[in-house]
Design an enzyme around this catalytic site. Structure first.
Site, PDB file in Angstrom:
ATOM      1  N   SER A 121       0.821  -1.213   0.000  1.00 23.57           N
ATOM      2  CA  SER A 121       0.000   0.000   0.000  1.00 23.57           C
ATOM      3  C   SER A 121       0.856   1.264   0.000  1.00 23.57           C
ATOM      4  CB  SER A 121      -0.927   0.013   1.216  1.00 23.57           C
ATOM      5  OG  SER A 121      -1.872  -1.022   1.152  1.00 23.57           O
ATOM      6  N   GLU A 233      -3.496 -15.031   1.981  1.00 20.47           N
ATOM      7  CA  GLU A 233      -3.988 -14.073   2.968  1.00 20.47           C
ATOM      8  C   GLU A 233      -5.416 -14.397   3.392  1.00 20.47           C
ATOM      9  OE1 GLU A 233      -5.257  -9.638   2.272  1.00 20.47           O
ATOM     10  OE2 GLU A 233      -3.101  -9.699   2.651  1.00 20.47           O
ATOM     11  N   GLU A 346     -16.466  -1.955   0.732  1.00 21.35           N
ATOM     12  CA  GLU A 346     -17.081  -1.448  -0.494  1.00 21.35           C
ATOM     13  C   GLU A 346     -16.422  -2.074  -1.730  1.00 21.35           C
ATOM     14  OE1 GLU A 346     -17.783   1.365   2.802  1.00 21.35           O
ATOM     15  OE2 GLU A 346     -16.004   0.374   2.009  1.00 21.35           O
TER      16      GLU A 346
END
Length: 365
Positions: A121, A233, A346
């Site tokens: 990220s 994961e 979302e």
């Protein structure tokens, strides 16, 4: 050794070897406890089952690793989130690193000598990972890396990082490296979260030189590596977390008023639902199947179960979270992020709608 025999043997061993953590609940203490648990389990060979012999393992099915992690989580011997990082990073290095590099490095993670982190990220590239901008440029037999990562778990403790960089435009321009965290030019700044733990960090790369031999796969393989990492994961890692949630349900049952059967039942049902789903995912992965967008269902169910369980705990045991139980308070606050970390709820629902249910593709005009 069958899975049932392995579970029995592990339980017997854990019953006679005290790995209970101390009273210090700081994050530094949790990481030290993680190393202690891994070292003890590796020395007794339990941590080696389910891993290839080429990296110091004893072979056997990956389900043995899931069983071991379940026992660790259920007994609260190590925080399941950081314990299960081994299930994300070790398979990735085994699959993409040069064999001699994997053989050298993976045992250091298994035996607790090292912690690793995952540099994916960025400030502008969270759920939209493909937009990452940390750049790697080749210079002779090295790659020079510049950029920033954020929300990097354990970065301040890590000796190595599985790092995604951009070497060209598009998905095919993402390249992965296995970076030593003590390389000059790397700066780590821990981030304090609202549950009071410096679990994450932002990491800065300023002209960091990485040998070409530390590339994972070939140039442009980074996106494929990221997609291959995801099943690990959302299978074994989730299984460990779910085991911890089940132990939390047991604790809630012991403390709550017995008249609150409906609330307890709803919390248990949410945990049981995601466990059943995760079991099916484990079975598919163990049978050699490739996991794809269907694991977004696992993620939505886990986030729902986690938040519902800790909301129920707060309601049925008044004051425990607010005043009397700092561990429970930290877990409650951490559960607020369950719909954010690992891909927001979302985004997961969009994936389910578009890629599983084939919705949203019609003519908008």
């Amino acid at each position: 050794m069958t899975p049932a025999e392995f579970r029995t043997a592990v339980r017997d061993w854990l019953d006679t070897h005290d790995l209970t953590p101390g009273e210090d609940i700081s994050f530094d203490a949790q990481v030290a406890q993680l190393s202690r648990v891994r070292r003890a389990l590796f020395d007794a060979d339990w941590m080696r089952y389910g891993w290839p012999a080429e990296v110091g393992g004893l072979d056997g099915p990956a389900v043995l690793r899931a069983i071991l992690g379940e026992e660790v989580a259920t007994r609260n011997l190590a925080e399941p989130g950081i314990y299960s990082m081994i299930e994300v990073l070790a398979p990735t290095v085994i699959s993409y690193a040069r064999p001699e590099l994997a053989a050298e490095m993976v045992p250091r993670l298994l035996n607790g000598d090292e912690q690793w982190c995952q540099g994916f990220s960025e400030p502008g590239s969270g759920s939209d990972l493909a937009s990452l901008s940390t750049r790697a440029e080749q210079r002779d037999d090295e790659w020079i890396i510049n950029g920033q990562k954020v929300w990097t778990s354990l970065a301040q403790f890590a000796q190595r990082c599985v790092l995604l960089t951009r070497t060209a435009p598009g998905h095919d321009g993402i390249t992965a490296f296995f970076v030593d965290m003590d390389t000059p030019g790397i700066t780590v700044r821990p981030l304090r979260t609202m549950h009071g733990v410096d679990e994450f960090a932002e990491v800065f790369f300023d002209d960091v030189a990485v040998p070409a031999g530390r590339m994972l796969g070939a140039p442009g393989d980074g996106w494929r590596l990221a997609m291959d990492l995801l099943p690990h994961e959302r299978s074994t890692c989730f299984w460990h977390r779910i085991a911890y949630l089940y132990a939390t349900v047991d604790s809630l049952v012991q403390q709550a008023d017995p008249i609150d059967d409906l609330d307890l039942g709803a919390a248990y049902l949410a945990a049981h639902t995601v466990r059943c789903r995760s079991y099916a995912t484990q079975q598919r992965l163990g049978a050699g199947g490739r996991l794809g967008p269907e694991t977004s269902v696992d993620k939505v169910l886990l986030a729902t179960a986690e938040q519902q369980l800790f909301d129920t705990y707060r309601d049925l045991v008044p004051g425990a979270i607010e005043w009397s139980d700092p561990v429970l308070r930290s877990e409650y606050l951490y559960s607020r992020a369950a719909t954010i970390y690992g891909g927001t709820a979302e985004i997961q629902r969009n994936i389910i709608a578009r890629r599983l249910l084939d919705l949203g593709k019609g003519d908008s005009g």
